[in-house]
Motif scaffolding. Sequence first.
Motif, PDB file in Angstrom:
ATOM      1  N   GLY A  42     -37.557 -66.034 -24.401  1.00 53.98           N
ATOM      2  CA  GLY A  42     -36.155 -66.171 -24.050  1.00 53.98           C
ATOM      3  C   GLY A  42     -35.880 -66.344 -22.575  1.00 53.98           C
ATOM      4  O   GLY A  42     -34.711 -66.356 -22.158  1.00 53.98           O
ATOM      5  N   LYS A  43     -36.922 -66.473 -21.773  1.00 57.78           N
ATOM      6  CA  LYS A  43     -36.737 -66.614 -20.332  1.00 57.78           C
ATOM      7  C   LYS A  43     -37.363 -67.912 -19.831  1.00 57.78           C
ATOM      8  O   LYS A  43     -38.195 -68.518 -20.496  1.00 57.78           O
ATOM      9  CB  LYS A  43     -37.340 -65.418 -19.593  1.00 57.78           C
ATOM     10  CG  LYS A  43     -36.655 -64.101 -19.889  1.00 57.78           C
ATOM     11  CD  LYS A  43     -37.171 -63.000 -18.993  1.00 57.78           C
ATOM     12  CE  LYS A  43     -36.411 -61.708 -19.237  1.00 57.78           C
ATOM     13  NZ  LYS A  43     -36.896 -60.612 -18.325  1.00 57.78           N
ATOM     14  N   GLU A  88     -42.828 -55.277 -18.685  1.00 60.32           N
ATOM     15  CA  GLU A  88     -42.095 -56.490 -18.291  1.00 60.32           C
ATOM     16  C   GLU A  88     -43.002 -57.613 -17.793  1.00 60.32           C
ATOM     17  O   GLU A  88     -42.534 -58.723 -17.535  1.00 60.32           O
ATOM     18  CB  GLU A  88     -41.037 -56.175 -17.230  1.00 60.32           C
ATOM     19  CG  GLU A  88     -41.543 -55.387 -16.050  1.00 60.32           C
ATOM     20  CD  GLU A  88     -41.274 -53.900 -16.191  1.00 60.32           C
ATOM     21  OE1 GLU A  88     -41.497 -53.344 -17.295  1.00 60.32           O
ATOM     22  OE2 GLU A  88     -40.861 -53.283 -15.178  1.00 60.32           O
ATOM     23  N   ASP A  89     -44.290 -57.340 -17.659  1.00 62.46           N
ATOM     24  CA  ASP A  89     -45.255 -58.399 -17.335  1.00 62.46           C
ATOM     25  C   ASP A  89     -45.682 -59.175 -18.582  1.00 62.46           C
ATOM     26  O   ASP A  89     -46.406 -60.173 -18.465  1.00 62.46           O
ATOM     27  CB  ASP A  89     -46.488 -57.813 -16.660  1.00 62.46           C
ATOM     28  CG  ASP A  89     -46.190 -57.206 -15.305  1.00 62.46           C
ATOM     29  OD1 ASP A  89     -46.739 -56.116 -15.011  1.00 62.46           O
ATOM     30  OD2 ASP A  89     -45.420 -57.808 -14.541  1.00 62.46           O
ATOM     31  N   THR A  90     -45.250 -58.725 -19.745  1.00 63.96           N
ATOM     32  CA  THR A  90     -45.608 -59.405 -20.976  1.00 63.96           C
ATOM     33  C   THR A  90     -45.059 -60.827 -20.978  1.00 63.96           C
ATOM     34  O   THR A  90     -43.863 -61.054 -20.759  1.00 63.96           O
ATOM     35  CB  THR A  90     -45.043 -58.641 -22.191  1.00 63.96           C
ATOM     36  OG1 THR A  90     -45.697 -57.368 -22.279  1.00 63.96           O
ATOM     37  CG2 THR A  90     -45.273 -59.414 -23.480  1.00 63.96           C
ATOM     38  N   ALA A  91     -45.943 -61.787 -21.196  1.00 66.25           N
ATOM     39  CA  ALA A  91     -45.558 -63.200 -21.152  1.00 66.25           C
ATOM     40  C   ALA A  91     -46.776 -64.056 -21.474  1.00 66.25           C
ATOM     41  O   ALA A  91     -47.910 -63.564 -21.518  1.00 66.25           O
ATOM     42  CB  ALA A  91     -45.026 -63.569 -19.761  1.00 66.25           C
ATOM     43  N   VAL A  92     -46.518 -65.337 -21.661  1.00 68.71           N
ATOM     44  CA  VAL A  92     -47.604 -66.316 -21.675  1.00 68.71           C
ATOM     45  C   VAL A  92     -47.808 -66.764 -20.232  1.00 68.71           C
ATOM     46  O   VAL A  92     -46.841 -67.157 -19.558  1.00 68.71           O
ATOM     47  CB  VAL A  92     -47.274 -67.521 -22.577  1.00 68.71           C
ATOM     48  CG1 VAL A  92     -48.406 -68.541 -22.510  1.00 68.71           C
ATOM     49  CG2 VAL A  92     -47.060 -67.063 -24.012  1.00 68.71           C
ATOM     50  N   TYR A  93     -49.021 -66.673 -19.776  1.00 73.44           N
ATOM     51  CA  TYR A  93     -49.364 -67.034 -18.400  1.00 73.44           C
ATOM     52  C   TYR A  93     -50.008 -68.415 -18.392  1.00 73.44           C
ATOM     53  O   TYR A  93     -50.960 -68.665 -19.147  1.00 73.44           O
ATOM     54  CB  TYR A  93     -50.295 -65.992 -17.796  1.00 73.44           C
ATOM     55  CG  TYR A  93     -49.568 -64.730 -17.412  1.00 73.44           C
ATOM     56  CD1 TYR A  93     -49.081 -63.859 -18.383  1.00 73.44           C
ATOM     57  CD2 TYR A  93     -49.340 -64.401 -16.072  1.00 73.44           C
ATOM     58  CE1 TYR A  93     -48.380 -62.700 -18.041  1.00 73.44           C
ATOM     59  CE2 TYR A  93     -48.656 -63.249 -15.717  1.00 73.44           C
ATOM     60  CZ  TYR A  93     -48.171 -62.413 -16.709  1.00 73.44           C
ATOM     61  OH  TYR A  93     -47.487 -61.277 -16.356  1.00 73.44           O
ATOM     62  N   TYR A  94     -49.488 -69.280 -17.532  1.00 72.00           N
ATOM     63  CA  TYR A  94     -49.951 -70.663 -17.442  1.00 72.00           C
ATOM     64  C   TYR A  94     -50.555 -70.918 -16.066  1.00 72.00           C
ATOM     65  O   TYR A  94     -49.991 -70.529 -15.038  1.00 72.00           O
ATOM     66  CB  TYR A  94     -48.792 -71.631 -17.634  1.00 72.00           C
ATOM     67  CG  TYR A  94     -48.147 -71.571 -18.993  1.00 72.00           C
ATOM     68  CD1 TYR A  94     -47.068 -70.733 -19.233  1.00 72.00           C
ATOM     69  CD2 TYR A  94     -48.620 -72.352 -20.044  1.00 72.00           C
ATOM     70  CE1 TYR A  94     -46.462 -70.667 -20.471  1.00 72.00           C
ATOM     71  CE2 TYR A  94     -48.018 -72.299 -21.292  1.00 72.00           C
ATOM     72  CZ  TYR A  94     -46.941 -71.460 -21.494  1.00 72.00           C
ATOM     73  OH  TYR A  94     -46.346 -71.410 -22.730  1.00 72.00           O
ATOM     74  N   CYS A  95     -51.656 -71.625 -16.082  1.00 72.67           N
ATOM     75  CA  CYS A  95     -52.268 -72.082 -14.836  1.00 72.67           C
ATOM     76  C   CYS A  95     -51.673 -73.447 -14.481  1.00 72.67           C
ATOM     77  O   CYS A  95     -51.409 -74.273 -15.371  1.00 72.67           O
ATOM     78  CB  CYS A  95     -53.778 -72.192 -15.012  1.00 72.67           C
ATOM     79  SG  CYS A  95     -54.664 -72.708 -13.530  1.00 72.67           S
TER      80      CYS A  95
END
Length: 115
Positions: A42-43, A88-95
């Motif tokens: 959602g962000k 709050e660091d939960t996310a998909v991390y992209y390079c």
Amino acid sequence: QVQLVESGGGLVQAGGSLRLSCAASGIIFSINAMGWYRQAPGKQRELVAGITSGASTNYADSVKGRFRIFRDNAKNTVYLQMNSLKPEDTAVYYCNAYRAGMHYWGKGTLVTVSS
């Protein structure tokens, strides 16, 4: 073309650590900068940390003092060391790699921080 493959995501408890890796291949000479972005549900996608070809770094305020970006040029790999993780660091991390006016993206790796 530049190909980016991320690894190192997973589930970790709050306060824990993870190290993400991004291996670059293809036309990798003259890559101006690389970075890590993240996108939570959602962000919008946001910059987490970046590193230039001259090894200058920058960080989002939310991760300063907890995350560190660094590179191993011999392995064509950029890392993101994440300490003191928060839910709050939960996310998909992209390079991301920026070269010759173009941005290249990996497919992402999921980081989940449980409280």
